[in-house]
Motif scaffolding. Structure first.
Motif, mmCIF file in Angstrom:
data_model
loop_
_atom_site.group_PDB
_atom_site.id
_atom_site.type_symbol
_atom_site.label_atom_id
_atom_site.label_comp_id
_atom_site.label_asym_id
_atom_site.label_seq_id
_atom_site.Cartn_x
_atom_site.Cartn_y
_atom_site.Cartn_z
ATOM 1 N N GLY A 95 -7.347 7.024 -4.520
ATOM 2 C CA GLY A 95 -6.190 7.556 -5.246
ATOM 3 C C GLY A 95 -6.612 8.804 -5.988
ATOM 4 O O GLY A 95 -7.773 8.921 -6.378
ATOM 5 N N VAL A 96 -5.694 9.736 -6.157
ATOM 6 C CA VAL A 96 -6.064 10.982 -6.847
ATOM 7 C C VAL A 96 -6.188 10.732 -8.360
ATOM 8 O O VAL A 96 -5.674 9.731 -8.871
ATOM 9 N N ASN A 97 -6.866 11.632 -9.037
ATOM 10 C CA ASN A 97 -7.106 11.469 -10.471
ATOM 11 C C ASN A 97 -5.788 11.343 -11.240
ATOM 12 O O ASN A 97 -4.839 12.049 -10.955
ATOM 13 N N GLY A 98 -5.815 10.432 -12.190
ATOM 14 C CA GLY A 98 -4.678 10.310 -13.095
ATOM 15 C C GLY A 98 -3.603 9.329 -12.658
ATOM 16 O O GLY A 98 -2.683 9.029 -13.425
ATOM 17 N N VAL A 99 -3.714 8.813 -11.451
ATOM 18 C CA VAL A 99 -2.651 7.907 -10.972
ATOM 19 C C VAL A 99 -2.764 6.497 -11.575
ATOM 20 O O VAL A 99 -1.827 5.705 -11.495
ATOM 21 N N GLY A 100 -3.938 6.224 -12.156
ATOM 22 C CA GLY A 100 -4.142 4.878 -12.722
ATOM 23 C C GLY A 100 -5.112 4.056 -11.890
ATOM 24 O O GLY A 100 -5.098 2.832 -11.921
ATOM 25 N N LYS A 101 -5.987 4.744 -11.177
ATOM 26 C CA LYS A 101 -6.923 4.063 -10.275
ATOM 27 C C LYS A 101 -7.896 3.161 -11.050
ATOM 28 O O LYS A 101 -8.022 1.980 -10.750
ATOM 29 N N THR A 102 -8.557 3.741 -12.052
ATOM 30 C CA THR A 102 -9.551 2.968 -12.799
ATOM 31 C C THR A 102 -8.899 1.775 -13.505
ATOM 32 O O THR A 102 -9.414 0.657 -13.453
ATOM 33 N N GLY A 106 -9.643 -2.279 -12.964
ATOM 34 C CA GLY A 106 -9.931 -3.209 -14.067
ATOM 35 C C GLY A 106 -8.959 -4.382 -14.033
ATOM 36 O O GLY A 106 -9.369 -5.554 -14.116
ATOM 37 N N LYS A 107 -7.685 -4.083 -13.862
ATOM 38 C CA LYS A 107 -6.667 -5.138 -13.868
ATOM 39 C C LYS A 107 -6.821 -6.054 -12.652
ATOM 40 O O LYS A 107 -6.634 -7.262 -12.740
ATOM 41 N N LEU A 108 -7.177 -5.445 -11.501
ATOM 42 C CA LEU A 108 -7.361 -6.244 -10.282
ATOM 43 C C LEU A 108 -8.568 -7.172 -10.433
ATOM 44 O O LEU A 108 -8.533 -8.344 -10.020
ATOM 45 N N LEU A 240 1.106 0.109 -6.704
ATOM 46 C CA LEU A 240 2.067 1.040 -7.295
ATOM 47 C C LEU A 240 1.978 0.922 -8.813
ATOM 48 O O LEU A 240 2.416 -0.073 -9.392
ATOM 49 N N SER A 241 1.343 1.943 -9.427
ATOM 50 C CA SER A 241 1.116 1.865 -10.874
ATOM 51 C C SER A 241 2.299 2.437 -11.648
ATOM 52 O O SER A 241 3.141 3.127 -11.085
ATOM 53 N N LYS A 242 2.340 2.121 -12.910
ATOM 54 C CA LYS A 242 3.302 2.673 -13.875
ATOM 55 C C LYS A 242 4.757 2.337 -13.539
ATOM 56 O O LYS A 242 5.653 3.141 -13.793
ATOM 57 N N MET A 243 4.956 1.189 -12.955
ATOM 58 C CA MET A 243 6.326 0.765 -12.661
ATOM 59 C C MET A 243 7.088 0.406 -13.942
ATOM 60 O O MET A 243 8.290 0.212 -13.927
ATOM 61 N N ASP A 244 6.355 0.269 -15.054
ATOM 62 C CA ASP A 244 7.000 -0.033 -16.336
ATOM 63 C C ASP A 244 7.557 1.228 -16.996
ATOM 64 O O ASP A 244 8.401 1.140 -17.865
ATOM 65 N N SER A 245 7.053 2.396 -16.581
ATOM 66 C CA SER A 245 7.466 3.629 -17.260
ATOM 67 C C SER A 245 8.843 4.074 -16.760
ATOM 68 O O SER A 245 9.642 3.275 -16.339
ATOM 69 N N GLY A 267 1.603 -2.137 -11.015
ATOM 70 C CA GLY A 267 1.088 -2.029 -12.376
ATOM 71 C C GLY A 267 2.279 -1.900 -13.308
ATOM 72 O O GLY A 267 3.156 -1.077 -13.091
ATOM 73 N N GLU A 268 2.291 -2.761 -14.320
ATOM 74 C CA GLU A 268 3.453 -2.746 -15.220
ATOM 75 C C GLU A 268 3.045 -2.533 -16.666
ATOM 76 O O GLU A 268 3.658 -3.075 -17.573
ATOM 77 N N GLY A 269 1.978 -1.758 -16.875
ATOM 78 C CA GLY A 269 1.525 -1.481 -18.234
ATOM 79 C C GLY A 269 0.046 -1.177 -18.249
ATOM 80 O O GLY A 269 -0.608 -1.191 -17.205
ATOM 81 N N GLU A 270 -0.457 -0.902 -19.448
ATOM 82 C CA GLU A 270 -1.850 -0.470 -19.564
ATOM 83 C C GLU A 270 -2.795 -1.614 -19.900
ATOM 84 O O GLU A 270 -4.004 -1.437 -19.942
ATOM 85 N N LYS A 271 -2.237 -2.790 -20.154
ATOM 86 C CA LYS A 271 -3.088 -3.904 -20.579
ATOM 87 C C LYS A 271 -3.711 -4.631 -19.385
ATOM 88 O O LYS A 271 -3.236 -4.533 -18.260
#
Ligand code: GDP
Length: 289
Positions: A95-102, A106-108, A240-245, A267-271
């Motif tokens: 994934g490209v930078n900033g998409v929420g890869k890291t 962590g969440k996975l 699919l990250s940031k589905m909460d935003s 992904g539905e948040g940063e936690k």
């Protein structure tokens, strides 16, 4: 996200309206506004029209049912797609930078650890400044080992080390963070190819997953990233990250309808606990709620 989509759609499907050309134009507009790509829209509307003709129905409430069934059918993710969660598996994440890869890694890791899996992380994104520290931090937070070397080192060497550790510790899952230099397709292909060859050589028997992380808030950009990654590697699924935003959520439809890729997690948040398996039934029901 789904509220936005459903608000427009529900207005469309209200009353005993006849599904005429104007209706289909409005349906198309509603889908486009919700980030469903144009080719996906066309494909979906064509299929829905054909099915309505076949059934001999022309009221919007009947079309709604056809659309709902069609989406459920295309978007449902078979339980088999998650076999890697049960077996020994090597998961490469791109994934490209900033998409929420890291964050997604962590969440996975947390999601899999909670299922009783022994997880190891490999910090093979040695290119982006700070990527290694960030992954190590996630490893600490989740309570799993993170194999790393220093910034700028050879990603394949990190993967080699991680595979030795994976075998020595008899772990279940290795999640590899890879660099997201999509602008340089040749380099990326070479890097991923090299990593894959090492996995083939060191641990050919495990399940192999390649997950692309896409930011749901970026619409068409994310779609073109997915296409490019698909050309560079054997992508097996999407996070699919940031589905909460402020995401409009229609991208989940395009990823499946246009690219034929299953959305496996959202992904539905940063936690740490904010990653879920994609639930097609709930997703489609929310659209029409
Ligand atoms: P990377 O550069 O792709 O590794 O991206 P990061 O994992 O560093 O994430 C970039 C930003 O997006 C960070 O501020 C994360 O907290 C945020 N982020 C990641 N996933 C999600 C999500 O599902 N929802 C929200 N709201 N933010 C997220």
């Amino acid at each position: 996200m789904a509220n936005f989509f459903s608000k427009i759609l529900n207005n469309l499907f209200q009353s005993d309206r006849v599904a005429d050309e104007e209706f289909y134009e409005e349906l198309e507009e509603a889908m486009i506004q919700s980030d469903v790509s144009y080719p996906s829209c066309m494909r979906i509307i064509d299929a829905v029209k054909r099915e309505a003709d076949r059934k001999g129905v022309n009221l919007t409430k009947d079309v709604q049912k056809i659309l709902k069934d069609y989406l459920l059918d295309t978007m449902s993710v078979d339980e088999d797609y998650y076999n890697f969660e049960k077996e020994k598996s090597i998961i490469s994440v791109i994934g490209v930078n900033g998409v929420g890869k890291t964050t997604s890694i962590g969440k996975l890791a947390y999601h899999l650890k909670k299922k009783g899996k022994k997880v190891i992380l490999a910090a093979a994104d040695t290119f982006r400044a700070g990527a290694i520290e960030q992954l190590v931090e996630w490893g600490n937070r989740v309570g799993v080992d993170c194999i790393h070397q220093k910034e700028g080192s050879d990603p394949a060497a990190v993967v080699f080390d991680a595979l030795q550790s994976f075998k020595a510790k008899n772990a279940d899952v290795l999640i590899i963070d890879t660099a997201g230099r999509l602008h340089n397709k040749k380099n990326l292909m070479e890097e991923l190819g090299k990593i894959n060859r090492i996995i083939d050589r060191e641990f050919a028997e495990g399940y192999r997953e390649t997950l692309v992380v896409l930011d749901a808030t970026t619409g068409q950009n994310a779609m073109s990233q997915a296409k490019m990654f698909k050309e560079c590697s054997q992508v097996t699924g999407v996070v699919l990250s940031k589905m909460d935003s402020t995401a409009k959520g229609g991208m989940a439809i395009s990823i499946q309808a246009e690219l034929g890729l299953p959305v496996k997690y959202v992904g539905e948040g940063e936690k740490i606990e904010d990653l879920k398996r994609f639930d097609a039934k709930k997703y489609v029901e929310d659209i029409f709620a």
